[in-house]
Design an enzyme around this catalytic site. Structure first.
Site, PDB file in Angstrom:
ATOM      1  N   ASP A   1       0.789  -1.251   0.000  1.00 31.75           N
ATOM      2  CA  ASP A   1       0.000   0.000   0.000  1.00 31.75           C
ATOM      3  C   ASP A   1       0.818   1.297   0.000  1.00 31.75           C
ATOM      4  O   ASP A   1       0.497   2.229   0.760  1.00 31.75           O
ATOM      5  CB  ASP A   1      -0.961   0.018   1.212  1.00 31.75           C
ATOM      6  CG  ASP A   1      -1.993  -1.114   1.190  1.00 31.75           C
ATOM      7  OD1 ASP A   1      -1.976  -1.929   0.256  1.00 31.75           O
ATOM      8  OD2 ASP A   1      -2.806  -1.175   2.135  1.00 31.75           O
TER       9      ASP A   1
ATOM     10  N   LYS B   1      -7.064  -5.022  -2.830  1.00 37.34           N
ATOM     11  CA  LYS B   1      -7.838  -5.535  -1.689  1.00 37.34           C
ATOM     12  C   LYS B   1      -8.751  -4.445  -1.174  1.00 37.34           C
ATOM     13  O   LYS B   1      -8.498  -3.263  -1.383  1.00 37.34           O
ATOM     14  CB  LYS B   1      -6.885  -6.022  -0.592  1.00 37.34           C
ATOM     15  CG  LYS B   1      -5.978  -4.923  -0.077  1.00 37.34           C
ATOM     16  CD  LYS B   1      -4.914  -5.454   0.855  1.00 37.34           C
ATOM     17  CE  LYS B   1      -4.042  -4.330   1.363  1.00 37.34           C
ATOM     18  NZ  LYS B   1      -4.767  -3.258   2.087  1.00 37.34           N
TER      19      LYS B   1
ATOM     20  N   CYS C   1      -1.929  -2.794   7.683  1.00 37.86           N
ATOM     21  CA  CYS C   1      -1.834  -3.732   6.565  1.00 37.86           C
ATOM     22  C   CYS C   1      -0.534  -4.535   6.540  1.00 37.86           C
ATOM     23  O   CYS C   1      -0.553  -5.709   6.161  1.00 37.86           O
ATOM     24  CB  CYS C   1      -2.086  -2.996   5.252  1.00 37.86           C
ATOM     25  SG  CYS C   1      -3.809  -2.435   5.163  1.00 37.86           S
TER      26      CYS C   1
HETATM   27  C1  VGL Z   1      -4.663   0.610   5.760  1.00 41.25           C
HETATM   28  C2  VGL Z   1      -6.259   1.403   7.182  1.00 41.25           C
HETATM   29  C3  VGL Z   1      -7.217   1.324   6.197  1.00 41.25           C
HETATM   30  C4  VGL Z   1      -3.223   0.231   5.552  1.00 41.25           C
HETATM   31  C5  VGL Z   1      -5.603   0.502   4.759  1.00 41.25           C
HETATM   32  O1  VGL Z   1      -2.777   0.174   4.392  1.00 41.25           O
HETATM   33  O2  VGL Z   1      -2.531  -0.020   6.561  1.00 41.25           O
HETATM   34  N1  VGL Z   1      -4.999   1.044   6.975  1.00 41.25           N
HETATM   35  N2  VGL Z   1      -6.877   0.878   4.984  1.00 41.25           N
END
Ligand code: VGL
Ligand code: ZN
Length: 199
Positions: free
Chosen positions: A10, A108, A153
């Site tokens: 991410d 995701k 994540c």
């Molecule tokens: C994430 C919160 C919501 C992350 C993704 O990538 O850690 N955290 N969506």
């Protein structure tokens, strides 16, 4: 043949300074991750990829604000600011992230009723993303995790990796955390307890 893979979690605009769910210093991992890619024959990226009305967004729940917790059919869920909406600039990878070496980009969080922190399973811990099958079929079993955010994540992915029978390592230098009420320390402890190699 046992294979090593770098899994970059991410590294998207919304998790970098100026983004909707900015992680302090999130963009600082970009040069470190780019350099690490040179040491791996296999690179996989994940991309948080939500619908505009995603159930993990506080905006979808009357009277709730970001970082509140609610009960979902699958358990407790933290609510977030709207982030990483499919096709938006915030959902794009950081412009300086080297995406060229990626053999797979796994998205995701695209099911509206359910959030997904882990690269392996959605937050019900049952619905698979398909990553386990991909890695097994390719013989990639030695996994190194980096990216954003350490305590969400990255941690959930590394813990699930061990649960799926892979060996998992997290390089903290190449990660940054959200750190809500001590969550960074908690999740580093959780990872170590679940046999993730935290470096
Ligand atoms: C994430 C919160 C919501 C992350 C993704 O990538 O850690 N955290 N969506
Ligand atoms: Zn998300």
């Amino acid at each position: 043949m046992a294979g090593k893979a770098l899994i970059v979690i991410d590294v998207q605009n919304d998790f970098c300074p100026g983004g909707a769910l900015a992680v302090d210093g999130g963009d600082g991992v970009v040069p470190i991750v780019n350099k690490l890619m040179g040491q791996f024959n296999h690179v996989i990226l994940t991309q948080d990829w939500h619908t505009a009305d995603h159930s993990s967004f506080a905006s979808q729940h009357q009277g709730k604000v970001p970082f509140d917790d609610i009960e979902m059919p699958y358990g407790s869920q933290r609510l977030w600011p709207d982030h990483c909406i499919q096709g938006s600039h915030g959902a794009d990878f950081h412009p300086e992230l080297n995406v060229a070496p990626a053999e797979l980009i796994i998205r995701k969080g695209f099911r509206t009723p359910i959030d997904s922190y882990s690269a392996f399973f959605e937050n019900d811990h049952k619905t698979p993303t398909g990553l386990t099958g991909y890695l097994r079929e390719r013989g990639l079993d030695d996994l190194t995790f980096v990216g954003l955010a350490t305590d969400f994540c990255v941690a959930y992915s590394a813990i699930d990796a061990v649960g799926q029978g892979f060996s998992a390592r997290v390089l903290l230098d190449a990660c940054r955390g959200i750190d809500l009420m001590g969550s960074l320390e908690t999740m580093i402890g959780e990872m170590k307890a679940k046999a993730v190699d935290v470096i």
